[in-house]
Design an enzyme around this catalytic site. Structure first.
Site, PDB file in Angstrom:
ATOM      1  N   CYS A   1      42.796  45.363  64.185  1.00 22.58           N
ATOM      2  CA  CYS A   1      42.804  45.677  65.621  1.00 22.58           C
ATOM      3  C   CYS A   1      43.828  44.823  66.360  1.00 22.58           C
ATOM      4  O   CYS A   1      44.495  45.297  67.281  1.00 22.58           O
ATOM      5  CB  CYS A   1      41.415  45.514  66.224  1.00 22.58           C
ATOM      6  SG  CYS A   1      40.737  43.860  66.150  1.00 22.58           S
TER       7      CYS A   1
ATOM      8  N   GLY B   1      35.470  30.327  35.438  1.00 21.30           N
ATOM      9  CA  GLY B   1      35.738  29.390  36.525  1.00 21.30           C
ATOM     10  C   GLY B   1      34.716  29.587  37.620  1.00 21.30           C
ATOM     11  O   GLY B   1      33.963  30.568  37.620  1.00 21.30           O
ATOM     12  N   LYS B   2      34.701  28.675  38.543  1.00 22.91           N
ATOM     13  CA  LYS B   2      33.739  28.766  39.638  1.00 22.91           C
ATOM     14  C   LYS B   2      34.050  29.969  40.529  1.00 22.91           C
ATOM     15  O   LYS B   2      35.171  30.483  40.532  1.00 22.91           O
ATOM     16  CB  LYS B   2      33.768  27.481  40.463  1.00 22.91           C
ATOM     17  CG  LYS B   2      33.266  26.261  39.705  1.00 22.91           C
ATOM     18  CD  LYS B   2      33.319  25.012  40.572  1.00 22.91           C
ATOM     19  CE  LYS B   2      32.802  23.796  39.811  1.00 22.91           C
ATOM     20  NZ  LYS B   2      32.871  22.551  40.612  1.00 22.91           N
ATOM     21  N   SER B   3      33.063  30.385  41.276  1.00 17.94           N
ATOM     22  CA  SER B   3      33.246  31.503  42.205  1.00 17.94           C
ATOM     23  C   SER B   3      34.341  31.163  43.210  1.00 17.94           C
ATOM     24  O   SER B   3      34.349  30.082  43.799  1.00 17.94           O
ATOM     25  CB  SER B   3      31.930  31.782  42.934  1.00 17.94           C
ATOM     26  OG  SER B   3      32.088  32.830  43.857  1.00 17.94           O
ATOM     27  N   GLY B   4      35.284  32.092  43.386  1.00 17.12           N
ATOM     28  CA  GLY B   4      36.386  31.870  44.320  1.00 17.12           C
ATOM     29  C   GLY B   4      37.536  31.083  43.743  1.00 17.12           C
ATOM     30  O   GLY B   4      38.492  30.756  44.458  1.00 17.12           O
ATOM     31  N   SER B   5      37.493  30.790  42.455  1.00 17.32           N
ATOM     32  CA  SER B   5      38.559  29.979  41.842  1.00 17.32           C
ATOM     33  C   SER B   5      39.834  30.777  41.604  1.00 17.32           C
ATOM     34  O   SER B   5      40.906  30.201  41.423  1.00 17.32           O
ATOM     35  CB  SER B   5      38.068  29.378  40.520  1.00 17.32           C
ATOM     36  OG  SER B   5      37.710  30.403  39.604  1.00 17.32           O
ATOM     37  N   GLY B   6      39.730  32.122  41.570  1.00 17.48           N
ATOM     38  CA  GLY B   6      40.913  32.953  41.362  1.00 17.48           C
ATOM     39  C   GLY B   6      40.868  33.765  40.082  1.00 17.48           C
ATOM     40  O   GLY B   6      41.897  34.260  39.624  1.00 17.48           O
ATOM     41  N   LYS B   7      39.675  33.920  39.507  1.00 20.14           N
ATOM     42  CA  LYS B   7      39.550  34.687  38.248  1.00 20.14           C
ATOM     43  C   LYS B   7      40.025  36.127  38.423  1.00 20.14           C
ATOM     44  O   LYS B   7      40.811  36.632  37.623  1.00 20.14           O
ATOM     45  CB  LYS B   7      38.094  34.674  37.764  1.00 20.14           C
ATOM     46  CG  LYS B   7      37.525  33.304  37.456  1.00 20.14           C
ATOM     47  CD  LYS B   7      36.152  33.382  36.819  1.00 20.14           C
ATOM     48  CE  LYS B   7      35.109  33.983  37.746  1.00 20.14           C
ATOM     49  NZ  LYS B   7      34.861  33.173  38.952  1.00 20.14           N
ATOM     50  N   SER B   8      39.536  36.785  39.472  1.00 22.95           N
ATOM     51  CA  SER B   8      39.915  38.190  39.700  1.00 22.95           C
ATOM     52  C   SER B   8      41.398  38.316  40.021  1.00 22.95           C
ATOM     53  O   SER B   8      42.049  39.292  39.627  1.00 22.95           O
ATOM     54  CB  SER B   8      39.078  38.786  40.835  1.00 22.95           C
ATOM     55  OG  SER B   8      37.723  38.875  40.469  1.00 22.95           O
TER      56      SER B   8
END
EC number: 3.4.22.-
Length: 691
Positions: A12, A497-504
Site C-alpha cells: 500500500c 539449523g534453528k528456525s529462521g537460520s536460512g534453511k529454506s
C-alpha cells in the site's frame, strides 16, 4: 492525481509512493518500485525506502503531528499531496482539504471523502512528504498492455466488427425513414414490403459479420494477451507467489476478460453509435432545422447533467472492484486455514469477518446502483419532458405546414437515439477509466521475467557446486555471504539449523528458485527434467493415483514393478493394493480422500520415480509417524537401489542425521558441511542436536 491501486496489503505504501511520483510527472508502476523479487520480510525498512528515493531522485521526510489539531491546521495546501499512516497499519494519500471534508486516495479502494471527525479517528498522526530533488526528471510510462492491444484491434477483424455495427446503425435509421414514408404514403405496399425484406437481410448480414469478427478477435486476444499473462505469471520467481495471495493473482488474471469485453461490447459500439448520431442530425436537419436545433439544445443540457455523474460512478466502480478482490483474498486466506478454524471453533469469527467484508462490497455496489437509479430516473423524466415539448412545438409547426405528423414520429425516435448516444459516451469514458485501472493492475503480468540459465557440467562427479554464493533481502544485509561447497552425485544430504537460520533460503538457492550472487553449477544434463521435489505446499491433484505419481502414465510404457517397488519403500503399497482399482483409483482434489501422511508418502514416491536423479525434499516427514519415517530412512536413504539419486532435504526430525552421508548445518549466517559424527565435535552443532 492518477489513482494507483495496491496489489496486496503489503505494498500500500508503494502504491501511495507511485501516486506521488505520478503527481510530480514521473509515471512509475508499483512493480517497478520493488527492489528485487519481493518486499523484504520485515517490510519497507528505512534502507529500502532510501534506495528507492535515491533511484527516483526524491527527498522524503517523516513527521509526527499533534492529532488535537483539525486537518486544515495540520495540512496546508502547498504541502499536498502527502502520504499519511491510516488505522496504524495502512497508508493513504491526502489530496485536498476542505472546510468540513478531507479528500484522500486509499490504494485499497480509490478516492474517498471523510468529514473531519471520521478522518481524525483513522489518521494515525504520521505524515510522509516527498519532494523532487534538483536532479529529478519526469518520465512518461506506456502501460505494457497498450502494445498487444494495438496488435489485436488494429486489423481486419476490427474493421469488419465496426463495419457490422455501422450497418446495424444504418438499418435502424433506414427503418425510421421507411416508417415515415409509410405514414406519408410515399410508396406503394410492394415497395414497402421489399424494403422490409432488405432491412432483415442487411441486419442478418450485420449479425454474421459481427459474430465472425468477435470470434476471430477472441482467438487473437487469447494468443496475445491471455497467453502472455500466463507466461508472465510462470516466469515470476517463487518469492512473487509468497508476496501475493492466490486470490489476488486469480482476480488479476480474471481482469483480462473485463478488458476484452469492455472494448468489444462497450467502447466500440458506443463510439460508433455516437458518431452515427451526427448522420441522424444531418438527416433530421433536412426535415426541419428548427426541430433539429431544439433537439440538439435539449440533449446538450442532458449531456451536461449526465457527465457530472461520470466521476462519481467511476470512483464507485473502483471501490467495488477492489472490495471484491479484498473479499476474495480474505475468503481464500481463511479457507487455507480451515483445519485450524475448525479445531479452535473460530467459525463465528470467520463468519463475522466475511460478513463485514461482504457488507463493504455490497455498500460499494449499492453506491453504483444509486447512481444508476438516479441516472435512469433522470433519463425517463428527460424523455417525457422532451417528447411532450417536442410534440407541443411540432404541432405548432404542423399548423404552419412546416412539418408533418410522420416527421414528429421521426424526431421522437431521434430523442431516444440522442439520449442513448449520450449515455453510451458516458459508458465509454467510464470504461476507459476502468480499463486503465485494470491494465495497470495486470501490467506486471505482461512482462516476462528473464529466466536464469542453469550452468551445467554434465560430466562432473558433483551434483552441484556453489561458488562465492551470497544472498540478501536488502542491500548489504546478507543472509549468506561468499559460501562455497559441493555435493557429489548420489549423496544424501540433510540441511538443519534453528528456525529462521536460512534453511529454506539455501534450499531455494540450491533448487534455483531465487536470485543470488555468485555461481551455481549443476552436474546433470537436462537438469529440470530430472529434478524431483517435495515441498511443504505441494498437494495431489484430482485424478487417478497413477496420474499423480507418474508423469507419463501411458499404460504401454508403465513400469508397474518399479512403481510398486517405490510404493513399498515409502510404505504405501499395501494401502494402494487395498483400493478398488489399485494404482488407477481416483483421488479427490488435493487428495482429500487420503490422510496427510499418505499424501506425503505419495509425494515422496513421485519424487523418486519419473527417472528423477536430483531430489529435493522440504520437510518431507512432517506428517509421518516414527514408524513410517524410519521405514523411509532405511528403505530409501540406505537402499542401494537409490544410490545414484542425489537427495537434499530439510528436516526438523534430527533422527535422520544418522542415515545421511553429510549434514549442512546453518548457524548465525555461517554454513558447515560434514559428516554428522564430525560435526558433533563442534560445540554449536552438538548443542543444537542435543537440545
Amino acid at each position: 492525481m492518477k489513482i494507483v491501486l495496491q496489489n496486496n496489503e503489503q505494498d500500500c505504501l508503494l502504491a501511495c509512493y507511485s501516486m506521488i511520483l505520478g503527481y510530480f510527472g514521473r509515471d512509475v508502476a508499483i512493480h517497478e518500485l520493488y527492489s528485487g523479487e519481493m518486499i523484504p520480510p520485515d517490510g519497507l525498512s528505512v534502507s529500502y525506502l532510501k534506495n528507492i528515493n535515491m533511484k527516483h531522485q526524491v527527498s522524503m521526510h517523516v513527521y509526527k503531528t499533534d492529532k488535537k489539531n483539525s486537518p486544515n491546521k495540520i495540512f496546508y495546501p502547498k504541502m499536498l499531496p502527502v502520504i499519511i499512516q491510516w488505522n496504524d497499519n495502512h497508508f493513504v494519500v491526502v489530496t485536498k482539504i476542505y472546510r468540513k471534508n478531507v479528500t484522500l486516495i486509499d490504494p485499497a479502494i480509490g478516492k474517498v471523502k471523510y468529514n473531519y471527525n471520521d478522518f481524525m479517528k483513522k489518521f494515525s498522526g504520521y505524515i510522509i512528504t516527498l519532494s523532487p530533488n534538483s536532479s529529478f526528471t519526469k518520465k512518461k510510462r506506456i502501460s505494457e498492455i497498450i502494445f498487444p492491444l494495438k496488435k489485436i484491434f488494429k486489423n481486419r477483424n476490427t474493421f469488419l466488427y465496426i463495419f457490422s455495427l455501422f450497418i446495424s446503425q444504418i438499418v435502424a435509421l433506414w427503418f425510421s425513414i421507411i416508417l415515415r414514408d409509410i405514414l406519408n404514403k410515399s410508396h406503394d405496399i410492394t415497395y414497402s414490403f421489399i424494403m422490409m425484406i432488405s432491412l432483415v437481410l442487411f441486419q442478418t448480414l450485420s449479425l454474421l459479420m459481427k459474430l465472425g469478427a468477435q470470434k476471430n478477435t477472441n482467438l487473437l486476444y487469447e494468443s496475445k494477451i491471455s497467453r502472455q499473462i500466463f507466461k508472465g505469471i510462470f516466469s515470476r520467481p517463487l518469492l512473487y507467489f509468497r508476496n501475493n495471495s492466490v486470490g489476488t493473482i486469480i482476480e488479476k488474471i480474471n481482469l483480462r476478460t473485463g478488458i476484452r469485453d469492455g472494448i468489444l461490447l462497450k467502447i466500440f459500439p458506443s463510439l460508433l453509435n455516437f458518431f452515427t448520431v451526427f448522420i441522424v442530425i444531418i438527416y433530421l436537419g433536412t426535415i426541419s432545422f428548427t426541430l433539429t436545433l431544439f433537439l440538439v439544445i435539449m440533449n446538450l443540457l442532458y449531456m451536461i447533467f449526465s457527465f457530472s455523474l461520470i466521476s462519481i460512478k467511476r470512483q464507485a466502480n473502483i471501490q467495488y472492484t477492489q472490495q471484491t478482490i479484498d473479499f476474495t483474498s480474505v475468503v481464500q486466506e481463511d479457507l487455507n486455514q480451515i483445519e485450524q478454524i475448525k479445531a479452535q471453533a473460530n467459525e463465528k469469527e470467520c463468519v463475522k469477518r466475511w460478513t463485514k467484508k461482504s457488507a463493504q462490497t455490497i455498500f460499494s455496489y449499492n453506491k453504483i446502483l444509486n447512481i444508476d437509479g438516479i441516472t435512469s430516473a433522470f433519463n425517463q423524466g428527460f424523455n417525457y419532458i422532451c417528447v411532450i415539448l417536442m410534440m407541443i412545438f411540432g404541432i405548432y409547426l404542423n399548423q404552419g405546414n412546416l412539418v408533418s405528423i410522420p416527421d414528429l414520429i421521426i424526431f421522437q425516435s431521434g430523442i431516444s437515439l440522442f439520449v442513448s448516444a449520450v449515455n453510451q459516451i458516458q459508458d465509454v469514458m467510464f470504461e476507459i477509466s476502468r480499463l486503465s485501472i485494470y491494465g495497470n493492475k495486470i501490467s506486471d503480468l505482461l512482462i516476462e521475467n528473464p529466466q536464469r540459465i542453469d550452468n551445467i557440467e554434465k560430466h562432473s562427479n558433483n551434483a552441484i557446486i556453489l561458488k562465492d554464493i551470497s544472498y540478501s533481502y536488502e542491500l548489504n544485509n546478507y543472509i549468506f555471504n561468499n559460501i562455497n561447497f559441493s555435493i557429489k552425485k548420489g549423496e544424501k544430504i540433510a540441511i538443519v539449523g534453528k528456525s529462521g537460520s536460512g534453511k529454506s533460503t539455501l534450499f531455494n538457492i540450491l533448487l534455483g528458485l531465487i536470485s543470488y550472487e555468485g555461481e551455481v553449477t549443476y552436474g546433470y544434463e537436462n537438469l529440470r527434467q530430472i529434478i524431483g521435489v517435495v515441498s511443504q505446499n505441494m498437494n495431489l491433484r484430482k485424478g487417478s493415483l497413477i496420474e499423480n505419481i507418474v508423469s507419463n502414465n501411458n499404460s504401454e510404457e508403465l513400469d508397474i514393478q518399479k512403481i510398486n517397488d517405490v510404493l513399498k519403500d515409502v510404505n504405501m503399497l499395501e494401502l494402494v493394493d487395498s483400493l478398488p482399482q489399485k494404482i488407477f483409483s481416483q483421488l479427490f482434489e488435493n487428495g482429500k480422500n487420503l490422510s496427510g501422511g499418505q499424501i506425503q508418502r505419495l509425494l515422496i514416491a513421485k519424487s523418486l520415480l519419473n527417472n528423477n536423479k536430483f531430489i529435493f525434499w522440504d520437510e518431507p516427514f512432517s506428517s509421518l509417524d516414527n514408524q513410517n519415517r524410519i521405514h523411509i530412512y532405511k528403505n530409501v536413504l540406505e537402499n542401494p537401489d537409490y544410490k545414484s539419486q542425489t537427495i537434499i532435504m530439510i528436516s526438523h526430525h534430527l533422527d535422520v542425521l544418522k542415515y545421511v552421508d553429510r549434514v549442512i548445518y546453518i548457524d548465525d549466517k555461517k554454513i558447515m558441511i560434514d559428516k554428522h559424527n564430525n560435526l558433533l565435535l563442534n560445540d554449536s552443532y552438538n548443542s543444537f542436536v542435543n537440545e
